[in-house]
Design an enzyme around this catalytic site. Structure first.
Site, PDB file in Angstrom:
ATOM      1  N   ARG A   1      52.679   5.359  73.175  1.00  0.00           N
ATOM      2  CA  ARG A   1      52.536   5.328  74.628  1.00  0.00           C
ATOM      3  C   ARG A   1      52.048   6.680  75.145  1.00  0.00           C
ATOM      4  O   ARG A   1      52.267   7.711  74.508  1.00  0.00           O
ATOM      5  CB  ARG A   1      53.869   4.952  75.272  1.00  0.00           C
TER       6      ARG A   1
ATOM      7  N   ALA B   1      65.906   6.112  50.301  1.00  0.00           N
ATOM      8  CA  ALA B   1      65.317   5.304  49.219  1.00  0.00           C
ATOM      9  C   ALA B   1      63.888   5.771  48.920  1.00  0.00           C
ATOM     10  O   ALA B   1      63.467   5.826  47.760  1.00  0.00           O
ATOM     11  CB  ALA B   1      65.332   3.831  49.609  1.00  0.00           C
TER      12      ALA B   1
ATOM     13  N   SER C   1      71.615  12.376  62.966  1.00  0.00           N
ATOM     14  CA  SER C   1      70.543  11.652  63.643  1.00  0.00           C
ATOM     15  C   SER C   1      71.085  10.528  64.512  1.00  0.00           C
ATOM     16  O   SER C   1      70.317   9.810  65.141  1.00  0.00           O
ATOM     17  CB  SER C   1      69.551  11.085  62.632  1.00  0.00           C
TER      18      SER C   1
ATOM     19  N   ASP D   1      68.672  -0.074  67.088  1.00  0.00           N
ATOM     20  CA  ASP D   1      67.983   0.563  68.229  1.00  0.00           C
ATOM     21  C   ASP D   1      67.069  -0.379  69.012  1.00  0.00           C
ATOM     22  O   ASP D   1      66.635  -0.042  70.107  1.00  0.00           O
ATOM     23  CB  ASP D   1      67.122   1.741  67.739  1.00  0.00           C
TER      24      ASP D   1
ATOM     25  N   GLU E   1      30.133  17.203  60.638  1.00  0.00           N
ATOM     26  CA  GLU E   1      28.925  18.038  60.735  1.00  0.00           C
ATOM     27  C   GLU E   1      27.944  17.436  61.744  1.00  0.00           C
ATOM     28  O   GLU E   1      27.362  18.141  62.577  1.00  0.00           O
ATOM     29  CB  GLU E   1      28.225  18.144  59.373  1.00  0.00           C
TER      30      GLU E   1
HETATM   31  N1  NAP Z   1      67.365  10.184  64.907  1.00  0.00           N
HETATM   32  C1  NAP Z   1      66.465   9.582  64.179  1.00  0.00           C
HETATM   33  O1  NAP Z   1      65.405  10.137  63.880  1.00  0.00           O
HETATM   34  C2  NAP Z   1      66.730   8.200  63.702  1.00  0.00           C
HETATM   35  C3  NAP Z   1      65.686   7.474  63.155  1.00  0.00           C
HETATM   36  C4  NAP Z   1      65.949   6.192  62.695  1.00  0.00           C
HETATM   37  C5  NAP Z   1      67.239   5.684  62.789  1.00  0.00           C
HETATM   38  N2  NAP Z   1      68.206   6.429  63.340  1.00  0.00           N
HETATM   39  C6  NAP Z   1      69.564   5.882  63.439  1.00  0.00           C
HETATM   40  O2  NAP Z   1      69.974   5.420  62.177  1.00  0.00           O
HETATM   41  C7  NAP Z   1      70.881   4.350  62.330  1.00  0.00           C
HETATM   42  C8  NAP Z   1      70.487   3.231  61.381  1.00  0.00           C
HETATM   43  O3  NAP Z   1      70.660   3.719  60.058  1.00  0.00           O
HETATM   44  P1  NAP Z   1      70.361   2.835  58.780  1.00  0.00           P
HETATM   45  O4  NAP Z   1      70.487   3.709  57.608  1.00  0.00           O
HETATM   46  O5  NAP Z   1      71.132   1.577  58.844  1.00  0.00           O
HETATM   47  O6  NAP Z   1      68.847   2.447  59.081  1.00  0.00           O
HETATM   48  P2  NAP Z   1      67.623   2.077  58.107  1.00  0.00           P
HETATM   49  O7  NAP Z   1      67.515   3.018  56.995  1.00  0.00           O
HETATM   50  O8  NAP Z   1      66.476   1.893  59.034  1.00  0.00           O
HETATM   51  O9  NAP Z   1      67.997   0.637  57.569  1.00  0.00           O
HETATM   52  C9  NAP Z   1      68.818   0.447  56.474  1.00  0.00           C
HETATM   53  C10 NAP Z   1      68.588  -0.962  56.012  1.00  0.00           C
HETATM   54  O10 NAP Z   1      67.282  -1.062  55.486  1.00  0.00           O
HETATM   55  C11 NAP Z   1      67.259  -2.082  54.509  1.00  0.00           C
HETATM   56  N3  NAP Z   1      66.645  -1.549  53.314  1.00  0.00           N
HETATM   57  C12 NAP Z   1      65.419  -1.876  52.848  1.00  0.00           C
HETATM   58  N4  NAP Z   1      65.141  -1.220  51.730  1.00  0.00           N
HETATM   59  C13 NAP Z   1      66.200  -0.454  51.465  1.00  0.00           C
HETATM   60  C14 NAP Z   1      66.498   0.450  50.413  1.00  0.00           C
HETATM   61  N5  NAP Z   1      65.646   0.661  49.414  1.00  0.00           N
HETATM   62  N6  NAP Z   1      67.668   1.107  50.452  1.00  0.00           N
HETATM   63  C15 NAP Z   1      68.533   0.893  51.458  1.00  0.00           C
HETATM   64  N7  NAP Z   1      68.302   0.045  52.475  1.00  0.00           N
HETATM   65  C16 NAP Z   1      67.140  -0.631  52.477  1.00  0.00           C
HETATM   66  C17 NAP Z   1      68.691  -2.523  54.299  1.00  0.00           C
HETATM   67  O11 NAP Z   1      68.893  -3.662  55.112  1.00  0.00           O
HETATM   68  P3  NAP Z   1      68.857  -5.199  54.602  1.00  0.00           P
HETATM   69  O12 NAP Z   1      70.258  -5.554  54.274  1.00  0.00           O
HETATM   70  O13 NAP Z   1      68.338  -5.928  55.775  1.00  0.00           O
HETATM   71  O14 NAP Z   1      67.943  -5.264  53.426  1.00  0.00           O
HETATM   72  C18 NAP Z   1      69.493  -1.384  54.892  1.00  0.00           C
HETATM   73  O15 NAP Z   1      70.732  -1.800  55.397  1.00  0.00           O
HETATM   74  C19 NAP Z   1      70.830   3.963  63.773  1.00  0.00           C
HETATM   75  O16 NAP Z   1      71.999   4.432  64.417  1.00  0.00           O
HETATM   76  C20 NAP Z   1      69.614   4.671  64.318  1.00  0.00           C
HETATM   77  O17 NAP Z   1      69.784   5.029  65.665  1.00  0.00           O
HETATM   78  C21 NAP Z   1      67.998   7.667  63.798  1.00  0.00           C
END
Ligand code: NAP
Length: 359
Positions: free
Chosen positions: A213, A281, A167, A206, A54
């Site tokens: 940016r 999660a 994704s 990644d 306002e």
């Molecule tokens: N297109 C998009 O919008 C997009 C966005 C993001 C990612 N991506 C792609 O997704 C891929 C990665 O997938 P991701 O599933 O591995 O990535 P994420 O979900 O970022 O990471 C998974 C990791 O997070 C940790 N974590 C922490 N809390 C968790 C929970 N409650 N449940 C499960 N995991 C938990 C675990 O690692 P720790 O063992 O270290 O605890 C798990 O291995 C890549 O290829 C990336 O390019 C795409």
């Protein structure tokens, strides 16, 4: 809404409000109208410590050469009920009364029991007050209200996917699914949040910078906090550790614990950029408030699905969301959705007005 002038002004006020950040305070917009319904001033709240919408709109009117000592027939159309609390900048009701505004149109009442009263105070002072109870105005305050009701940051899950819901490809590559306009939209939305959050899986796969940016690729001076959640270490050369913005690594797998730690740090809004497993999660824990999905007209046929396992085995288990928007972004589409809020109602602690005043 019967009055087309009020309706147009509220549309504008809502657009103005959405320019503000999703941080400590709610987004609020205001339009000051002259006696013929002409727009004299526009304002929005730009975050903690800055002028209320306002006050900003009245200042804008003054800056455009309108005399605040001669305001006969002026109206103010504001998305949220004006505050009546004395703080660093003074109550908005006082600013409106001092300016002699004759009519105030309110999009939504203040959601907190203690903060209400701005409309009543204006009415008692002879101002014609109309409260519209517009759903879009309520929606604008919802992330803020929900965060404060649950004392955890509001969470927006963002992902980019192909039309068939992937994704990343089978080799893990995901750059780039969408085009430059959608990616610019990501940067604009990131900038509105206190923190950007990914799991260690995304951080390792990644090596993202997660900074905000501008169109030329230069980082903005103010950056959201970068947050990584998970137990694994990041390599020393990770871009998240390059110092270009603050980064915290929360070594937990409990989304609730992660959000509690962020709330303690003052984080009020989180932009959750994945990946699929961490996002799942958050969904399983009921901790996602909004979805921003960037969908590219591309097909992969296989790869990583945008979201990990939610435990749904039949179509009846699908988590049904409410669609809140959809539009074309360059060659892609953005879809906005959210779960229905299971616990709507008043906000028990601080008020939007208090928040603005105390900031
Ligand atoms: N297109 C998009 O919008 C997009 C966005 C993001 C990612 N991506 C792609 O997704 C891929 C990665 O997938 P991701 O599933 O591995 O990535 P994420 O979900 O970022 O990471 C998974 C990791 O997070 C940790 N974590 C922490 N809390 C968790 C929970 N409650 N449940 C499960 N995991 C938990 C675990 O690692 P720790 O063992 O270290 O605890 C798990 O291995 C890549 O290829 C990336 O390019 C795409």
């Amino acid at each position: 809404m019967d009055n087309p002038v009020d309706s147009r002004a509220l549309d504008l006020a809502l657009d103005l409000a959405r320019r503000g950040p999703l941080t400590e305070n709610p987004q609020v917009g205001c339009v000051v109208l002259g006696p013929g319904g002409e727009v004299l001033g526009q304002g929005w709240h730009r975050g903690a410590g800055t002028a209320h919408a306002e006050v900003a709109a009245l200042a804008d009117a003054a800056a455009r050469g309108h005399d605040l000592a001669r305001t006969t027939g002026w109206s103010a159309v504001v998305t949220l009920e004006p505050c009546r609390h004395t703080g660093r900048t003074g109550p908005c009701t006082r600013a409106l009364l001092d300016a002699g505004v004759a009519r105030v149109v309110v999009g939504a009442p203040d959601p907190t029991p203690t903060a209400g009263g701005g409309a009543a105070e204006l009415r008692a002072a002879g101002v014609d007050v109309v409260v519209l109870d517009d759903p879009r105005a309520h929606e604008l305050v919802r992330p803020w209200a929900r965060a404060h009701r649950h004392r955890r940051p509001a969470v927006t899950w963002k992902y980019a996917a192909t039309l068939d819901g992937y994704s990343a490809a089978t080799d893990g590559s995901s750059r780039w699914i969408t085009g430059p306009v959608a990616r610019a939209d990501v940067h604009a939305r990131r900038a509105q949040h206190d923190a950007v959050l990914v799991g260690t899986g995304t951080a390792l796969a990644d090596d993202p910078a997660l900074t905000v940016r501008d169109a030329s690729g230069a980082p903005l001076p103010q950056q959201p906090l970068r947050v990584v959640v998970g137990l694994r270490d990041l390599p020393a050369g990770a871009r998240l550790l390059d110092g270009s913005a603050e980064t915290v690594h929360l070594r937990t797998r409990d989304p609730r614990e992660a959000l509690a730690a962020l709330w303690e740090r003052g984080v009020r809004s989180v932009w959750l950029e994945g990946g699929p497993r961490l996002a799942a999660a958050f969904w399983r824990a009921g901790l996602v408030d909004d979805v921003v999905a960037h969908l590219a007209p591309a097909l992969l046929g296989s790869g990583r699905s945008a979201l990990g396992d939610l435990g749904a085995t039949s179509i009846g288990d699908a988590l049904r969301l409410q669609l809140t928007g959809a539009h074309v972004l360059g060659g892609d589409v953005v879809v906005l959705a959210r779960p229905t809020d299971p616990t709507p109602g008043p906000v028990p602690d601080q008020t939007p007005s208090d928040q603005q005043q105390e900031a």
